[in-house]
Design a protein around this motif. Structure first.
Motif, short mmCIF file in Angstrom:
data_model
loop_
_atom_site.label_atom_id
_atom_site.label_comp_id
_atom_site.label_asym_id
_atom_site.label_seq_id
_atom_site.Cartn_x
_atom_site.Cartn_y
_atom_site.Cartn_z
N MET A 23 0.77 -1.27 0.11
CA MET A 23 0.10 -0.18 -0.07
C MET A 23 0.83 1.06 -0.08
O MET A 23 0.50 2.14 -0.57
N LEU A 24 2.00 1.11 0.72
CA LEU A 24 2.85 2.57 0.76
C LEU A 24 3.39 2.60 -0.60
O LEU A 24 3.35 3.81 -1.06
N HIS A 25 3.89 1.62 -1.14
CA HIS A 25 4.42 1.61 -2.79
C HIS A 25 3.42 2.16 -3.64
O HIS A 25 3.69 3.04 -4.55
N ARG A 27 0.76 4.31 -2.83
CA ARG A 27 0.70 5.67 -2.58
C ARG A 27 1.83 6.31 -3.04
O ARG A 27 1.45 7.62 -3.58
N LEU A 28 3.12 5.72 -3.04
CA LEU A 28 4.31 6.42 -3.54
C LEU A 28 4.22 6.79 -5.01
O LEU A 28 4.39 7.95 -5.46
N ASP A 29 3.54 5.89 -5.88
CA ASP A 29 3.25 5.67 -7.28
C ASP A 29 2.50 6.93 -7.49
O ASP A 29 2.70 7.52 -8.21
N VAL A 30 1.40 7.00 -7.01
CA VAL A 30 0.36 8.05 -7.19
C VAL A 30 1.03 9.50 -6.83
O VAL A 30 1.03 10.29 -7.76
N ILE A 31 1.93 9.55 -5.59
CA ILE A 31 2.54 10.77 -5.38
C ILE A 31 3.75 11.23 -6.75
O ILE A 31 3.55 12.45 -7.01
N GLU A 32 4.31 10.21 -6.80
CA GLU A 32 5.27 10.32 -7.99
C GLU A 32 4.57 10.84 -9.32
O GLU A 32 5.06 11.76 -10.07
N GLU A 33 3.68 10.45 -9.47
CA GLU A 33 2.64 10.64 -11.06
C GLU A 33 2.28 12.13 -10.73
O GLU A 33 2.41 12.90 -11.92
N LYS A 34 1.74 12.39 -9.59
CA LYS A 34 1.52 13.70 -9.38
C LYS A 34 2.60 14.48 -9.61
O LYS A 34 2.42 15.97 -9.99
N VAL A 35 3.68 14.46 -8.88
CA VAL A 35 4.75 15.59 -8.97
C VAL A 35 5.17 15.40 -10.42
O VAL A 35 5.55 16.35 -11.10
#
Length: 76
Positions: A23-25, A27-35
């Motif tokens: 789940m952490l990965h 969420r990090l993927d979603v954040i990376e995509e937004k960045v």
């Protein structure tokens, strides 16, 4: 106990740890995509602004004998 998702059986801590890490990965993927999308948007905006500045400076009449100043040379 097998039908009860809350009960903790043998090995369930490892499964829970994997699940949390997964789940952490995600969420990090979603954040990376937004960045990445934000950076692409900002790059586009900067290019637009630089084009506007460039077009504007080309249309400014210069008085003969006035030295040209490059605002991007780092001295100002």
């Amino acid at each position: 106990a097998a039908a009860d998702p809350v009960s903790m059986g043998p090995g369930s801590l490892e499964t829970g740890s994997w699940c949390n890490e997964h789940m952490l990965h995600e969420r990090l993927d979603v954040i990376e995509e937004k960045v990445i999308k934000t950076v692409e948007h900002l790059e586009s905006e900067v290019k637009s602004l630089l084009n506007i500045i460039s077009e504007t400076t080309l249309n400014i009449p210069t008085v003969p004998g006035t030295p040209l100043i490059d605002i991007f040379d780092g001295q100002y």
